[in-house]
Design a protein around this motif. Structure first.
Motif, mmCIF file in Angstrom:
data_model
loop_
_atom_site.group_PDB
_atom_site.id
_atom_site.type_symbol
_atom_site.label_atom_id
_atom_site.label_comp_id
_atom_site.label_asym_id
_atom_site.label_seq_id
_atom_site.Cartn_x
_atom_site.Cartn_y
_atom_site.Cartn_z
ATOM 1 N N GLN A 13 0.829 -1.206 0.000
ATOM 2 C CA GLN A 13 0.000 0.000 0.000
ATOM 3 C C GLN A 13 0.865 1.259 0.000
ATOM 4 O O GLN A 13 0.563 2.229 -0.700
ATOM 5 C CB GLN A 13 -0.940 -0.003 1.206
ATOM 6 C CG GLN A 13 -2.042 -1.032 1.098
ATOM 7 C CD GLN A 13 -2.808 -1.205 2.396
ATOM 8 O OE1 GLN A 13 -2.273 -0.996 3.476
ATOM 9 N NE2 GLN A 13 -4.062 -1.604 2.282
ATOM 10 N N LEU A 16 2.264 1.733 -3.424
ATOM 11 C CA LEU A 16 1.214 2.261 -4.298
ATOM 12 C C LEU A 16 1.031 3.761 -4.079
ATOM 13 O O LEU A 16 0.931 4.534 -5.039
ATOM 14 C CB LEU A 16 -0.095 1.514 -4.054
ATOM 15 C CG LEU A 16 -1.298 1.941 -4.874
ATOM 16 C CD1 LEU A 16 -1.036 1.810 -6.368
ATOM 17 C CD2 LEU A 16 -2.513 1.107 -4.482
ATOM 18 N N ALA A 20 1.595 6.761 -6.770
ATOM 19 C CA ALA A 20 0.524 7.743 -7.011
ATOM 20 C C ALA A 20 1.047 9.167 -6.810
ATOM 21 O O ALA A 20 0.729 10.062 -7.597
ATOM 22 C CB ALA A 20 -0.671 7.472 -6.097
ATOM 23 N N GLN A 93 -10.403 -3.337 -0.096
ATOM 24 C CA GLN A 93 -9.507 -2.210 0.136
ATOM 25 C C GLN A 93 -8.034 -2.622 0.138
ATOM 26 O O GLN A 93 -7.196 -1.917 -0.392
ATOM 27 C CB GLN A 93 -9.818 -1.532 1.481
ATOM 28 C CG GLN A 93 -10.776 -0.371 1.384
ATOM 29 C CD GLN A 93 -12.169 -0.798 0.967
ATOM 30 O OE1 GLN A 93 -12.720 -1.750 1.485
ATOM 31 N NE2 GLN A 93 -12.740 -0.097 0.012
ATOM 32 N N ALA A 98 -7.170 -6.255 -5.138
ATOM 33 C CA ALA A 98 -7.402 -4.799 -5.168
ATOM 34 C C ALA A 98 -6.084 -4.043 -5.327
ATOM 35 O O ALA A 98 -5.995 -3.107 -6.126
ATOM 36 C CB ALA A 98 -8.121 -4.350 -3.899
ATOM 37 N N ARG A 101 -4.711 -4.435 -8.929
ATOM 38 C CA ARG A 101 -5.501 -3.637 -9.888
ATOM 39 C C ARG A 101 -5.221 -2.140 -9.715
ATOM 40 O O ARG A 101 -5.105 -1.407 -10.702
ATOM 41 C CB ARG A 101 -6.998 -3.921 -9.732
ATOM 42 C CG ARG A 101 -7.413 -5.284 -10.193
ATOM 43 C CD ARG A 101 -7.222 -5.403 -11.690
ATOM 44 N NE ARG A 101 -7.706 -6.685 -12.154
ATOM 45 C CZ ARG A 101 -7.147 -7.374 -13.117
ATOM 46 N NH1 ARG A 101 -6.083 -6.920 -13.731
ATOM 47 N NH2 ARG A 101 -7.646 -8.522 -13.497
ATOM 48 N N GLN A 102 -5.106 -1.695 -8.468
ATOM 49 C CA GLN A 102 -4.812 -0.281 -8.220
ATOM 50 C C GLN A 102 -3.429 0.087 -8.766
ATOM 51 O O GLN A 102 -3.250 1.163 -9.341
ATOM 52 C CB GLN A 102 -4.896 0.029 -6.725
ATOM 53 C CG GLN A 102 -6.301 -0.015 -6.174
ATOM 54 C CD GLN A 102 -6.316 0.009 -4.648
ATOM 55 O OE1 GLN A 102 -5.340 0.332 -4.003
ATOM 56 N NE2 GLN A 102 -7.457 -0.352 -4.071
ATOM 57 N N GLU A 106 -2.541 2.793 -11.648
ATOM 58 C CA GLU A 106 -1.602 3.892 -11.386
ATOM 59 C C GLU A 106 -0.473 3.896 -12.412
ATOM 60 O O GLU A 106 -0.052 4.956 -12.872
ATOM 61 C CB GLU A 106 -1.047 3.778 -9.964
ATOM 62 C CG GLU A 106 -0.454 5.049 -9.457
ATOM 63 C CD GLU A 106 -1.415 6.228 -9.489
ATOM 64 O OE1 GLU A 106 -0.999 7.294 -10.006
ATOM 65 O OE2 GLU A 106 -2.553 6.114 -9.010
#
Length: 137
Positions: A13, A16, A20, A93, A98, A101-102, A106
């Motif tokens: 996370q 990620l 971002a 979440q 997830a 895919r996130q 990005e």
């Protein structure tokens, strides 16, 4: 989740979020006219993002394996363990699916940002050429 799994997913996370933030910075710089990239370099960077995104497809397929753990028996402990693996894959979440895919989304945004920087480079180059031509007339 176990402590090790929590750490691994937290790390993913955080990674990620870092990607971002980097994408946002690139877009801000492009939008402000502070970042233009040589089209060839921008395309190489965009292609690299797309290659990384495509590589995540393999990871996604591997994550499917943890969502379908079999062979742990019909005993409650085995069923609970299988359920924990399924939850780690499917949590909307913070599950593996997830997060993958996130990250893919990005990386696509980042590829688009690099290409936008190349468009700005071309536009600036064309404007400079036009200005030069007008000055020579």
């Amino acid at each position: 989740m176990t402590e090790a799994a929590d750490i691994a997913f937290t790390g993913a996370q955080e990674g990620l979020r870092a990607i971002a933030a980097q994408t946002q910075w690139i877009n801000q710089q492009v939008g402000a006219g502070k970042l233009t990239l040589d089209p060839e370099a921008a395309e190489k960077a965009a292609k690299r993002c797309e290659d990384e995104s495509n590589g995540l497809r393999t990871l996604f397929d591997e994550a499917r394996a943890i969502a379908r753990v079999e062979g742990l028996g019909n005993y409650p402990d085995g069923q609970q363990l299988a359920k924990r693996f399924e939850d780690k894959a499917n949590d909307p979440q913070a599950g593996a699916f997830a997060l993958i895919r996130q990250m893919q989304a990005e990386l696509k945004k980042q590829a688009d940002a690099f290409r936008a920087a190349a468009r700005d480079y071309r536009a600036t180059d064309e404007q400079n050429a036009d200005d030069l031509r007008r000055g020579m007339q």
